[in-house]
Motif scaffolding. Structure first.
Motif, PDB file in Angstrom:
ATOM      1  N   MET A 138       0.720  -1.400   0.203  1.00  0.00           N
ATOM      2  CA  MET A 138      -0.327   0.327  -0.320  1.00  0.00           C
ATOM      3  C   MET A 138       0.940   0.895   0.023  1.00  0.00           C
ATOM      4  O   MET A 138       0.018   2.136  -0.014  1.00  0.00           O
ATOM      5  CB  MET A 138      -1.165  -0.227   1.553  1.00  0.00           C
ATOM      6  CG  MET A 138      -2.390  -0.806   1.076  1.00  0.00           C
ATOM      7  SD  MET A 138      -3.421  -0.401   2.022  1.00  0.00           S
ATOM      8  CE  MET A 138      -3.723   0.294   3.489  1.00  0.00           C
ATOM      9  N   GLY A 139       1.685   1.144  -0.068  1.00  0.00           N
ATOM     10  CA  GLY A 139       2.828   1.574  -0.120  1.00  0.00           C
ATOM     11  C   GLY A 139       3.165   3.263   0.928  1.00  0.00           C
ATOM     12  O   GLY A 139       3.569   4.110   1.618  1.00  0.00           O
ATOM     13  N   ARG A 140       3.033   1.896   2.533  1.00  0.00           N
ATOM     14  CA  ARG A 140       3.289   2.722   3.649  1.00  0.00           C
ATOM     15  C   ARG A 140       4.979   3.402   3.792  1.00  0.00           C
ATOM     16  O   ARG A 140       5.540   2.215   2.889  1.00  0.00           O
ATOM     17  CB  ARG A 140       3.556   2.107   4.161  1.00  0.00           C
ATOM     18  CG  ARG A 140       1.597   1.550   5.363  1.00  0.00           C
ATOM     19  CD  ARG A 140       1.226   2.831   5.864  1.00  0.00           C
ATOM     20  NE  ARG A 140      -0.134   2.460   5.950  1.00  0.00           N
ATOM     21  CZ  ARG A 140      -1.322   3.693   6.221  1.00  0.00           C
ATOM     22  NH1 ARG A 140      -0.790   4.382   6.417  1.00  0.00           N
ATOM     23  NH2 ARG A 140      -2.213   3.332   6.379  1.00  0.00           N
ATOM     24  N   ARG A 141       5.293   3.778   4.556  1.00  0.00           N
ATOM     25  CA  ARG A 141       6.588   4.590   4.791  1.00  0.00           C
ATOM     26  C   ARG A 141       6.816   3.612   6.028  1.00  0.00           C
ATOM     27  O   ARG A 141       8.436   3.356   6.266  1.00  0.00           O
ATOM     28  CB  ARG A 141       6.747   5.699   5.387  1.00  0.00           C
ATOM     29  CG  ARG A 141       7.005   6.815   4.234  1.00  0.00           C
ATOM     30  CD  ARG A 141       7.081   8.452   4.755  1.00  0.00           C
ATOM     31  NE  ARG A 141       6.191   8.794   4.237  1.00  0.00           N
ATOM     32  CZ  ARG A 141       5.853  10.429   3.891  1.00  0.00           C
ATOM     33  NH1 ARG A 141       6.124  10.603   5.729  1.00  0.00           N
ATOM     34  NH2 ARG A 141       5.569  10.782   3.271  1.00  0.00           N
ATOM     35  N   HIS A 142       7.007   2.091   6.277  1.00  0.00           N
ATOM     36  CA  HIS A 142       7.180   1.412   7.881  1.00  0.00           C
ATOM     37  C   HIS A 142       7.035   0.156   7.219  1.00  0.00           C
ATOM     38  O   HIS A 142       5.611  -0.142   6.316  1.00  0.00           O
ATOM     39  CB  HIS A 142       6.702   1.854   8.319  1.00  0.00           C
ATOM     40  CG  HIS A 142       5.384   2.196   8.918  1.00  0.00           C
ATOM     41  ND1 HIS A 142       4.230   2.712   8.369  1.00  0.00           N
ATOM     42  CD2 HIS A 142       4.739   0.678   9.885  1.00  0.00           C
ATOM     43  CE1 HIS A 142       3.505   1.959   9.015  1.00  0.00           C
ATOM     44  NE2 HIS A 142       3.076   1.396   9.489  1.00  0.00           N
ATOM     45  N   SER A 143       8.037  -0.449   7.886  1.00  0.00           N
ATOM     46  CA  SER A 143       7.703  -1.899   7.155  1.00  0.00           C
ATOM     47  C   SER A 143       6.519  -2.679   8.572  1.00  0.00           C
ATOM     48  O   SER A 143       6.883  -2.497   9.841  1.00  0.00           O
ATOM     49  CB  SER A 143       8.534  -3.146   6.760  1.00  0.00           C
ATOM     50  OG  SER A 143       9.758  -3.064   8.007  1.00  0.00           O
ATOM     51  N   VAL A 144       6.331  -3.985   7.923  1.00  0.00           N
ATOM     52  CA  VAL A 144       5.563  -4.904   9.555  1.00  0.00           C
ATOM     53  C   VAL A 144       6.434  -5.003  10.262  1.00  0.00           C
ATOM     54  O   VAL A 144       6.488  -4.555  11.645  1.00  0.00           O
ATOM     55  CB  VAL A 144       4.453  -6.128   9.421  1.00  0.00           C
ATOM     56  CG1 VAL A 144       4.021  -6.966  10.346  1.00  0.00           C
ATOM     57  CG2 VAL A 144       3.854  -6.197   8.530  1.00  0.00           C
ATOM     58  N   GLU A 145       7.439  -5.496   9.900  1.00  0.00           N
ATOM     59  CA  GLU A 145       8.922  -5.198  10.877  1.00  0.00           C
ATOM     60  C   GLU A 145       9.121  -4.097  11.688  1.00  0.00           C
ATOM     61  O   GLU A 145       9.727  -4.395  12.943  1.00  0.00           O
ATOM     62  CB  GLU A 145      10.332  -5.948  10.315  1.00  0.00           C
ATOM     63  CG  GLU A 145      10.052  -7.349   9.516  1.00  0.00           C
ATOM     64  CD  GLU A 145       9.210  -7.736   8.485  1.00  0.00           C
ATOM     65  OE1 GLU A 145       9.144  -6.223   7.909  1.00  0.00           O
ATOM     66  OE2 GLU A 145       8.488  -8.318   8.199  1.00  0.00           O
ATOM     67  N   GLN A 146       9.061  -2.913  10.912  1.00  0.00           N
ATOM     68  CA  GLN A 146       9.399  -1.807  12.255  1.00  0.00           C
ATOM     69  C   GLN A 146       8.176  -1.698  13.126  1.00  0.00           C
ATOM     70  O   GLN A 146       8.312  -0.652  13.817  1.00  0.00           O
ATOM     71  CB  GLN A 146       9.285  -0.616  11.090  1.00  0.00           C
ATOM     72  CG  GLN A 146      10.730  -0.161   9.989  1.00  0.00           C
ATOM     73  CD  GLN A 146      10.308   0.104   8.706  1.00  0.00           C
ATOM     74  OE1 GLN A 146       9.887   0.220   8.344  1.00  0.00           O
ATOM     75  NE2 GLN A 146      12.028   0.910   8.644  1.00  0.00           N
ATOM     76  N   ALA A 147       6.737  -2.007  12.577  1.00  0.00           N
ATOM     77  CA  ALA A 147       5.435  -2.117  13.647  1.00  0.00           C
ATOM     78  C   ALA A 147       6.181  -2.601  14.564  1.00  0.00           C
ATOM     79  O   ALA A 147       5.824  -1.849  15.587  1.00  0.00           O
ATOM     80  CB  ALA A 147       4.609  -1.735  12.731  1.00  0.00           C
TER      81      ALA A 147
END
Length: 171
Positions: A1-10
């Motif tokens: 979706m073009g997020r600036r963060h990944s699942v791992e970063q969250a």
């Protein structure tokens, strides 16, 4: 979706926040994303509650026409779940979270108890005054919380200075 963060970063941000001593953590999740199936959404909810957040906001994806995602949607690059499946996402989200002890107190909001319901949101219903503090990271994309660097999305030197000032006041 073009997020600036990944699942791992969250995940890293949530873990670092707990390690830094935060005792009231809220997570925002979005359902109804392109190609999402119910099983993957329920897995997302299970992963989220594994962190024992005090608050969860679960929003249905909204596509705005003039955004990059909206343009991709308009050109037929992807599709989103239909109205019936969106309804099913909403209902299963509510049941799942209530079954594990969350209170469904607003359309998209769930809290572990009334004391964790968003005061910011509630002020809209009871017209109470409130103070909101928005944390934004340094230009490096992190914020230092108790000696732990927590990755965040937006940047603002001013907000970092505000956090330091508030720490000194021990709020």
């Amino acid at each position: 979706m073009g997020r600036r963060h990944s699942v791992e970063q969250a995940i890293s941000a949530v873990e670092a926040s707990r390690k830094a001593g935060f005792e009231n953590i809220g997570l925002d999740l979005i359902y109804g994303v392109p190609d999402q199936e119910m099983d993957s959404w329920l897995d997302t909810l299970k992963q989220a509650i594994a962190f024992s957040p005090e608050h969860l906001s679960c929003y249905q994806l909204t596509i705005e026409p003039k955004t990059p995602l909206g343009i991709r949607y308009q050109t037929g690059e992807f599709s989103i779940p239909g109205e019936e499946l969106q309804y099913e996402f909403f209902m299963k989200t509510s049941k799942f979270l209530e079954d594990v002890g969350y209170i469904h107190y607003e359309v998209s909001n769930f809290a572990r108890g009334a004391e964790f319901a968003s005061r910011h949101n509630q002020k809209y219903w009871d017209h109470s005054p409130f103070l909101a503090l928005v944390l934004r990271p340094t230009p490096s994309g992190t914020i230092n919380v108790g000696g732990i660097l927590v990755p965040l999305i937006n940047t603002s030197q001013r907000s970092t200075r505000e956090i330091s000032r508030l720490k000194k006041r021990k709020l």
